[in-house]
Design a protein around this motif. Structure first.
Motif, short mmCIF file in Angstrom:
data_model
loop_
_atom_site.label_atom_id
_atom_site.label_comp_id
_atom_site.label_asym_id
_atom_site.label_seq_id
_atom_site.Cartn_x
_atom_site.Cartn_y
_atom_site.Cartn_z
N ALA A 96 7.48 14.86 -9.15
CA ALA A 96 8.26 14.12 -8.14
C ALA A 96 7.65 12.75 -7.95
N TRP A 97 8.49 11.81 -7.56
CA TRP A 97 7.98 10.49 -7.22
C TRP A 97 8.67 10.03 -5.95
N ALA A 98 7.92 9.33 -5.16
CA ALA A 98 8.47 8.85 -3.88
C ALA A 98 8.16 7.37 -3.74
N LEU A 99 9.14 6.66 -3.19
CA LEU A 99 9.00 5.22 -2.96
C LEU A 99 9.17 4.98 -1.47
N ALA A 100 8.43 4.02 -0.95
CA ALA A 100 8.55 3.72 0.48
C ALA A 100 8.30 2.25 0.74
N ASP A 101 8.95 1.75 1.78
CA ASP A 101 8.63 0.41 2.28
C ASP A 101 7.41 0.59 3.18
N THR A 102 6.53 -0.40 3.19
CA THR A 102 5.34 -0.27 4.03
C THR A 102 5.19 -1.47 4.97
N ALA A 103 4.57 -1.19 6.10
CA ALA A 103 4.19 -2.25 7.04
C ALA A 103 2.78 -1.91 7.50
N VAL A 104 1.88 -2.85 7.37
CA VAL A 104 0.48 -2.56 7.72
C VAL A 104 -0.08 -3.70 8.59
N LYS A 105 -0.68 -3.26 9.70
CA LYS A 105 -1.28 -4.22 10.63
C LYS A 105 -2.69 -3.76 10.93
N GLY A 106 -3.60 -4.70 11.15
CA GLY A 106 -4.95 -4.28 11.49
C GLY A 106 -5.80 -5.45 11.95
N GLU A 107 -7.04 -5.11 12.35
CA GLU A 107 -7.99 -6.15 12.77
C GLU A 107 -9.34 -5.84 12.14
N PHE A 117 5.34 -2.38 -0.49
CA PHE A 117 5.93 -1.17 -1.07
C PHE A 117 4.85 -0.20 -1.54
N GLN A 118 5.22 1.07 -1.58
CA GLN A 118 4.29 2.11 -2.00
C GLN A 118 4.98 3.04 -2.99
N THR A 119 4.27 3.37 -4.04
CA THR A 119 4.73 4.38 -5.01
C THR A 119 3.78 5.58 -4.94
N PHE A 120 4.34 6.78 -4.84
CA PHE A 120 3.54 8.01 -4.90
C PHE A 120 4.07 8.85 -6.07
N ASP A 170 0.55 25.27 -8.74
CA ASP A 170 0.52 26.58 -8.06
C ASP A 170 1.38 26.58 -6.79
N GLY A 171 2.56 25.98 -6.88
CA GLY A 171 3.50 26.02 -5.76
C GLY A 171 3.31 24.92 -4.72
N ASP A 172 2.24 24.14 -4.84
CA ASP A 172 2.01 23.06 -3.87
C ASP A 172 2.11 21.70 -4.56
N TRP A 173 2.71 20.75 -3.85
CA TRP A 173 2.80 19.39 -4.39
C TRP A 173 1.46 18.69 -4.21
N LYS A 174 1.00 18.03 -5.29
CA LYS A 174 -0.27 17.30 -5.25
C LYS A 174 -0.03 15.86 -5.70
N VAL A 175 -0.70 14.92 -5.06
CA VAL A 175 -0.57 13.51 -5.42
C VAL A 175 -1.38 13.23 -6.68
N LEU A 176 -0.69 12.67 -7.69
CA LEU A 176 -1.34 12.33 -8.96
C LEU A 176 -1.83 10.88 -8.96
N HIS A 177 -1.03 10.02 -8.31
CA HIS A 177 -1.28 8.57 -8.43
C HIS A 177 -0.58 7.87 -7.28
N THR A 178 -1.20 6.79 -6.81
CA THR A 178 -0.53 5.96 -5.79
C THR A 178 -0.67 4.50 -6.20
N HIS A 179 0.28 3.70 -5.77
CA HIS A 179 0.23 2.26 -6.03
C HIS A 179 0.85 1.56 -4.83
N SER A 180 0.07 0.71 -4.19
CA SER A 180 0.63 -0.04 -3.05
C SER A 180 0.42 -1.52 -3.28
N SER A 181 1.34 -2.31 -2.78
CA SER A 181 1.19 -3.76 -2.83
C SER A 181 1.89 -4.34 -1.62
N SER A 182 1.34 -5.43 -1.13
CA SER A 182 1.93 -6.02 0.08
C SER A 182 1.65 -7.51 0.11
#
Lengths: 110, 155
Positions: free
Chosen positions: B106-117, B130-133, B139-151
């Motif tokens: 599976a692959w998931a895409l998302a818009d991201t907003a990040v704020k911090g200090e 944006f974020q790619t997962f 064994d029946g559970d979804w596991k994250v293989l790779h992530t890519h974020s850019s902003s």
């Protein structure tokens, strides 16, 4: 895809993309092959033609009719008078459609 | 008799289709839950959700705007957990989440907003991107293989 962009081969580059490809590039998004072909593809080609890019690492995993590609490259050159020297990352998701691999998603960042 | 067979087949088809829809919904639910756990982990500098939901393997790579973490331990110990001390606060929002499931991948895409200090300099940041997962079912559970974020800075 990288070779097609670097050599300015528009037809080949367009043919690699699924029509509903989603492309993330530098915080922007292109939501179809047509959108990319009519917007950033030409500027990407001009830019890459001026650069030297070397692949540092590349992993491909095939899971049935889906493949994922993750790579890291080093790009160097001068474009519009500005010197560039950076590491770039690329993630791709591909799907086998009628026996041919098509790119469904690209995420480029540097 | 023919009518009975046809009705039985229709019932079986409906049951099978319903089961497939349910399974698909469960998959989407599980993946969405993982994405929310990842948000929690980043915001709180907590490596536990990453250790639980990421597949720890030799070639694991996590990309973020031109940089990478090599392996799960590197991601947790050199990126996620240090942010707890380095930042006064971090708000990370995932929106417009689109999930694509192909059998065990599976692959998931998302818009991201990040704020911090940043604690040391007092500087604040406010970015969108944006974020790619990428996920694999193990064994029946979804596991994250790779992530890519850019902003980039919010305009």
């Amino acid at each position: 895809m990288g070779h097609a962009l670097q050599t300015g081969d528009k037809e080949l580059a367009r043919a690699q993309l699924a029509s509903d490809v989603m492309i993330y590039e530098g915080g922007r998004v292109e939501r179809s092959a047509d959108e990319y072909a009519h917007h950033h593809m030409l500027s990407d080609m001009k830019y890459l033609a001026a650069m030297k890019s070397e692949t540092l690492e590349h992993q491909v995993t095939i899971l049935g009719n889906t493949a994922i590609s993750a790579s890291r490259s080093h790009t160097k050159g001068t474009y519009k008078g500005k010197e560039r020297n950076y590491q770039g990352m690329e993630t791709m998701v591909l799907e086998k459609q009628n026996g041919k691999w098509k790119i469904k998603h690209i995420h480029w960042s540097h | 008799m023919t009518k009975f067979v046809a009705i039985t087949m229709l019932c079986m088809l409906a049951f099978s289709s319903n089961a497939h829809d349910k399974s698909h919904m469960n998959d989407e639910k599980q993946i969405t839950h993982i994405i929310h756990q990842i948000k929690y982990g980043w915001e709180n500098g907590d490596g536990k959700p990453f250790r639980k939901h990421f597949l720890d393997f030799k070639g694991a790579r996590y990309f973020e705007s031109g940089g990478q973490n090599v392996g799960l331990t590197d991601l947790v110990e050199h990126h996620v957990e240090p942010e707890k001390d380095a930042l006064v606060f971090l708000n990370l929002d995932f929106s417009n989440i689109q999930i694509h499931i192909e059998d065990e991948f599976a692959w998931a895409l998302a818009d991201t907003a990040v704020k911090g200090e940043v604690r040391k300099s007092g500087k604040t940041f406010d970015k969108t991107g944006f974020q790619t997962f990428l996920f694999k079912k193990v064994d029946g559970d979804w596991k994250v293989l790779h992530t890519h974020s850019s902003s980039r800075n919010r305009k």
